[in-house]
Design a protein around this motif. Structure first.
Motif, short mmCIF file in Angstrom:
data_model
loop_
_atom_site.label_atom_id
_atom_site.label_comp_id
_atom_site.label_asym_id
_atom_site.label_seq_id
_atom_site.Cartn_x
_atom_site.Cartn_y
_atom_site.Cartn_z
N GLU A 127 0.82 -1.21 0.00
CA GLU A 127 0.00 0.00 0.00
C GLU A 127 0.86 1.26 0.00
N LEU A 128 1.94 1.26 0.77
CA LEU A 128 2.82 2.42 0.83
C LEU A 128 3.52 2.63 -0.51
N LEU A 129 3.98 1.55 -1.14
CA LEU A 129 4.66 1.67 -2.44
C LEU A 129 3.69 2.18 -3.51
N ILE A 130 2.49 1.66 -3.53
CA ILE A 130 1.50 2.10 -4.52
C ILE A 130 1.14 3.57 -4.28
N LYS A 131 0.92 3.93 -3.03
CA LYS A 131 0.55 5.30 -2.70
C LYS A 131 1.61 6.31 -3.15
N GLN B 130 10.38 8.43 -2.18
CA GLN B 130 9.89 7.12 -1.73
C GLN B 130 10.78 6.58 -0.61
N LYS B 131 12.10 6.72 -0.76
CA LYS B 131 13.04 6.24 0.26
C LYS B 131 12.77 6.91 1.59
N GLU B 132 12.62 8.23 1.60
CA GLU B 132 12.38 8.95 2.85
C GLU B 132 11.05 8.55 3.48
N ARG B 133 10.04 8.35 2.67
CA ARG B 133 8.73 7.95 3.20
C ARG B 133 8.75 6.52 3.75
N LEU B 134 9.51 5.64 3.09
CA LEU B 134 9.67 4.28 3.60
C LEU B 134 10.39 4.29 4.94
N LYS B 135 11.47 5.06 5.03
CA LYS B 135 12.23 5.15 6.28
C LYS B 135 11.36 5.72 7.40
N LYS B 136 10.61 6.77 7.10
CA LYS B 136 9.75 7.39 8.09
C LYS B 136 8.67 6.42 8.56
N SER B 137 8.04 5.73 7.62
CA SER B 137 7.00 4.77 7.95
C SER B 137 7.56 3.65 8.84
N ASN B 138 8.74 3.16 8.49
CA ASN B 138 9.37 2.09 9.26
C ASN B 138 9.72 2.56 10.67
#
Length: 94
Positions: A52-56, A65-73
């Protein structure tokens, strides 16, 4: 699922071929991306949540995308120790 290294019993690996088109994005990641425990109920991050995060964020640059993945994690795991290695590689077909 197959281990890459030596294991008690192993099956043969199978080749899979996928037709790629221009602008397709490919993400390869370890299970540590989805196996991290966190959240209110101390559950795994899950493949569904990652998808869902990747699609969003699929229309964003890889840097965003990298920063949002890191933040989400980070938000997911909070102050808990990482439970596994976490690696993700993404690339786009041109």
């Amino acid at each position: 699922n197959m281990p890459v290294g030596t294991y008690i019993s192993t099956d043969s690996f199978k080749n899979h071929y996928i037709e790629l088109q221009e602008d397709d994005a490919i993400y390869l990641f370890t299970d540590g991306m989805t196996d991290q425990f966190g959240g209110e109920k101390l559950q795994k991050y899950s493949y569904k949540r990652l998808e869902e995060l990747l699609i969003k964020n699929s229309n964003e640059s890889f840097a965003v995308q990298k920063e949002r993945l890191k933040k989400s994690n980070r938000q997911w795991k909070g102050y808990k120790k990482r439970t596994d290695d976490a690696l993700m590689i993404g690339f786009k077909v041109y």
